[in-house]
Design a protein around this motif. Structure first.
Motif, PDB file in Angstrom:
ATOM      1  N   MET A 283       0.816  -1.204   0.000  1.00  0.00           N
ATOM      2  CA  MET A 283       0.000   0.000   0.000  1.00  0.00           C
ATOM      3  C   MET A 283       0.865   1.276   0.000  1.00  0.00           C
ATOM      4  N   LYS A 284       1.949   1.255   0.802  1.00  0.00           N
ATOM      5  CA  LYS A 284       2.839   2.414   0.805  1.00  0.00           C
ATOM      6  C   LYS A 284       3.408   2.665  -0.584  1.00  0.00           C
ATOM      7  N   ASN A 285       3.775   1.605  -1.283  1.00  0.00           N
ATOM      8  CA  ASN A 285       4.324   1.770  -2.633  1.00  0.00           C
ATOM      9  C   ASN A 285       3.303   2.377  -3.580  1.00  0.00           C
ATOM     10  N   GLN A 286       2.022   2.034  -3.398  1.00  0.00           N
ATOM     11  CA  GLN A 286       0.969   2.641  -4.224  1.00  0.00           C
ATOM     12  C   GLN A 286       0.851   4.128  -3.901  1.00  0.00           C
ATOM     13  N   GLN A 287       0.897   4.474  -2.619  1.00  0.00           N
ATOM     14  CA  GLN A 287       0.836   5.879  -2.227  1.00  0.00           C
ATOM     15  C   GLN A 287       2.027   6.640  -2.803  1.00  0.00           C
ATOM     16  N   ARG A 288       3.196   6.032  -2.706  1.00  0.00           N
ATOM     17  CA  ARG A 288       4.423   6.637  -3.216  1.00  0.00           C
ATOM     18  C   ARG A 288       4.317   6.875  -4.729  1.00  0.00           C
ATOM     19  N   LYS A 289       3.883   5.861  -5.446  1.00  0.00           N
ATOM     20  CA  LYS A 289       3.764   5.938  -6.903  1.00  0.00           C
ATOM     21  C   LYS A 289       2.773   7.026  -7.329  1.00  0.00           C
ATOM     22  N   CYS A 290       1.642   7.097  -6.645  1.00  0.00           N
ATOM     23  CA  CYS A 290       0.612   8.090  -6.944  1.00  0.00           C
ATOM     24  C   CYS A 290       1.130   9.509  -6.694  1.00  0.00           C
ATOM     25  N   ALA A 291       1.761   9.721  -5.539  1.00  0.00           N
ATOM     26  CA  ALA A 291       2.263  11.057  -5.188  1.00  0.00           C
ATOM     27  C   ALA A 291       3.388  11.489  -6.123  1.00  0.00           C
ATOM     28  N   LEU A 292       4.282  10.570  -6.474  1.00  0.00           N
ATOM     29  CA  LEU A 292       5.368  10.908  -7.404  1.00  0.00           C
ATOM     30  C   LEU A 292       4.818  11.267  -8.780  1.00  0.00           C
ATOM     31  N   ALA A 293       3.800  10.559  -9.226  1.00  0.00           N
ATOM     32  CA  ALA A 293       3.191  10.860 -10.525  1.00  0.00           C
ATOM     33  C   ALA A 293       2.596  12.268 -10.528  1.00  0.00           C
ATOM     34  N   LYS A 294       1.929  12.634  -9.443  1.00  0.00           N
ATOM     35  CA  LYS A 294       1.351  13.981  -9.337  1.00  0.00           C
ATOM     36  C   LYS A 294       2.446  15.045  -9.321  1.00  0.00           C
ATOM     37  N   ARG A 295       3.497  14.791  -8.531  1.00  0.00           N
ATOM     38  CA  ARG A 295       4.605  15.763  -8.445  1.00  0.00           C
ATOM     39  C   ARG A 295       5.292  15.901  -9.795  1.00  0.00           C
ATOM     40  N   ASN A 296       5.547  14.781 -10.454  1.00  0.00           N
ATOM     41  CA  ASN A 296       6.224  14.812 -11.749  1.00  0.00           C
ATOM     42  C   ASN A 296       5.365  15.439 -12.848  1.00  0.00           C
ATOM     43  N   ALA A 297       4.048  15.466 -12.641  1.00  0.00           N
ATOM     44  CA  ALA A 297       3.143  16.046 -13.637  1.00  0.00           C
ATOM     45  C   ALA A 297       3.142  17.574 -13.607  1.00  0.00           C
ATOM     46  N   LEU A 298       3.669  18.162 -12.522  1.00  0.00           N
ATOM     47  CA  LEU A 298       3.748  19.623 -12.468  1.00  0.00           C
ATOM     48  C   LEU A 298       4.714  20.112 -13.543  1.00  0.00           C
ATOM     49  N   SER A 299       4.361  21.217 -14.174  1.00  0.00           N
ATOM     50  CA  SER A 299       5.254  21.781 -15.187  1.00  0.00           C
ATOM     51  C   SER A 299       6.463  22.425 -14.517  1.00  0.00           C
TER      52      SER A 299
ATOM     53  N   GLN B 274       0.993  16.661  -3.497  1.00  0.00           N
ATOM     54  CA  GLN B 274       1.570  15.485  -2.849  1.00  0.00           C
ATOM     55  C   GLN B 274       0.829  15.110  -1.570  1.00  0.00           C
ATOM     56  N   LYS B 275      -0.137  15.930  -1.173  1.00  0.00           N
ATOM     57  CA  LYS B 275      -0.883  15.660   0.057  1.00  0.00           C
ATOM     58  C   LYS B 275      -1.874  14.531  -0.192  1.00  0.00           C
ATOM     59  N   LEU B 276      -1.834  13.544   0.695  1.00  0.00           N
ATOM     60  CA  LEU B 276      -2.764  12.423   0.644  1.00  0.00           C
ATOM     61  C   LEU B 276      -3.698  12.510   1.845  1.00  0.00           C
ATOM     62  N   GLU B 277      -4.815  11.850   1.759  1.00  0.00           N
ATOM     63  CA  GLU B 277      -5.772  11.881   2.863  1.00  0.00           C
ATOM     64  C   GLU B 277      -5.182  11.258   4.119  1.00  0.00           C
ATOM     65  N   HIS B 278      -4.454  10.145   3.947  1.00  0.00           N
ATOM     66  CA  HIS B 278      -3.880   9.463   5.110  1.00  0.00           C
ATOM     67  C   HIS B 278      -2.642   8.681   4.678  1.00  0.00           C
ATOM     68  N   ILE B 279      -1.523   8.956   5.318  1.00  0.00           N
ATOM     69  CA  ILE B 279      -0.286   8.210   5.060  1.00  0.00           C
ATOM     70  C   ILE B 279      -0.302   6.961   5.939  1.00  0.00           C
ATOM     71  N   ILE B 280      -0.020   5.843   5.346  1.00  0.00           N
ATOM     72  CA  ILE B 280       0.081   4.594   6.096  1.00  0.00           C
ATOM     73  C   ILE B 280       1.405   4.624   6.870  1.00  0.00           C
TER      74      ILE B 280
ATOM     75  N   ARG C 160       4.903  11.688   7.039  1.00  0.00           N
ATOM     76  CA  ARG C 160       5.734  11.811   5.847  1.00  0.00           C
ATOM     77  C   ARG C 160       5.953  10.453   5.205  1.00  0.00           C
ATOM     78  N   LEU C 161       5.896  10.445   3.891  1.00  0.00           N
ATOM     79  CA  LEU C 161       6.264   9.264   3.124  1.00  0.00           C
ATOM     80  C   LEU C 161       7.462   9.661   2.276  1.00  0.00           C
ATOM     81  N   GLY C 162       8.575   8.954   2.476  1.00  0.00           N
ATOM     82  CA  GLY C 162       9.780   9.237   1.704  1.00  0.00           C
ATOM     83  C   GLY C 162       9.956   8.224   0.589  1.00  0.00           C
ATOM     84  N   HIS C 163      11.184   8.071   0.143  1.00  0.00           N
ATOM     85  CA  HIS C 163      11.473   7.130  -0.943  1.00  0.00           C
ATOM     86  C   HIS C 163      11.580   5.687  -0.457  1.00  0.00           C
ATOM     87  N   GLY C 164      11.524   5.460   0.849  1.00  0.00           N
ATOM     88  CA  GLY C 164      11.476   4.100   1.362  1.00  0.00           C
ATOM     89  C   GLY C 164      12.788   3.536   1.877  1.00  0.00           C
TER      90      GLY C 164
END
Length: 174
Positions: free
Chosen positions: A1-17, A147-153, A120-124
Motif C-alpha cells: 500500500m505504501k508503494n501505491q501511495q508513493r507511486k501516486c504522489a510521485l506521478a502527481k509531483r512529476n506532472a507539475l510543469s 503530494q498531500k494524501l488523505e492518510h499516510i500509512i 511523511r512518506l519518503g522514498h522508502g
C-alpha cells in the motif's frame, strides 16, 4: 500500500510543469524562511523535489547538507557555495567531505507524500526516519500541495514531522 501511495504522489509531483514548480518553489521558500534558525539541516533537491536552495543563497544563517552511508545512516556537513559535490548511489548530490555538523536547530526534509497530520512518506530507504528519531529540533517537511494524501500509512519506525509547508498551506502537527 505504501508503494501505491508513493507511486501516486510521485506521478502527481512529476506532472507539475517546470514553470509551476519554479513558482511553487519560490512560494515555499518564502514561507520557510521565518522558521529557520541559526543552524539548519537542509537537502539538495533530487528530480522533481521542492527546490529550496535559494534559501541558502539568500540567508545569513548556517546550513548543513546530508551525506548518506551504506548502513542507511546520514551525516551532515557545513554547506559552502563552492564545496565539491558528487552524486550518491541514489543520484542525489552530496558533499564529498567537509566540516561535520552534529547539532542544528531545524531540519528541512524532502518528501514524496504527506498528510494533514504531518506524517511523511519518503522514498522508502529510511534515512530521514533514522535521523529524525533522535533529533531534538524542529523538523519541517516541504512538498507541493498535490503530494498531500488523505492518510499516510505509518509503520512503527516512521517518524512524523513538526510541520509541512506547501505552496498553499502550513500544516502543524497537533
Amino acid at each position: 500500500m505504501k508503494n501505491q501511495q508513493r507511486k501516486c504522489a510521485l506521478a502527481k509531483r512529476n506532472a507539475l510543469s517546470i514553470t509551476e514548480r519554479k513558482v511553487f518553489n519560490q512560494i515555499i521558500s518564502k514561507k520557510l524562511i521565518p522558521y529557520l534558525e541559526n543552524i539548519n539541516a537542509i537537502y539538495l533537491p533530487y528530480g522533481s523535489e521542492v527546490d529550496i536552495t535559494a534559501v541558502m543563497e539568500n540567508s545569513k544563517q548556517s546550513f548543513a547538507i546530508p551525506k548518506t552511508y551504506p548502513n542507511h545512516r546520514m551525516r551532515f556537513f557545513a554547506y559552502e557555495p563552492a564545496m565539491p559535490l558528487e552524486k550518491s548511489r541514489f543520484g542525489v548530490w552530496e558533499p564529498i567531505a567537509g566540516k561535520e555538523i552534529t547539532e542544528f536547530d531545524v531540519m528541512v526534509v524532502p518528501l514524496v507524500a504527506f498528510d494533514e497530520e504531518c506524517h511523511r512518506l519518503g522514498h522508502g530507504q529510511g534515512f530521514y526516519d533514522r535521523y529524525i528519531k533522535d533529533f531534538q529540533g524542529c523538523v519541517i517537511g516541504v512538498g507541493y500541495e498535490c503530494q498531500k494524501l488523505e492518510h499516510i500509512i505509518c509503520e512503527e519506525h516512521d517518524q512524523s514531522l513538526d510541520m509541512v509547508i506547501s505552496e498553499t498551506s502550513v500544516y502543524i502537527k497537533h
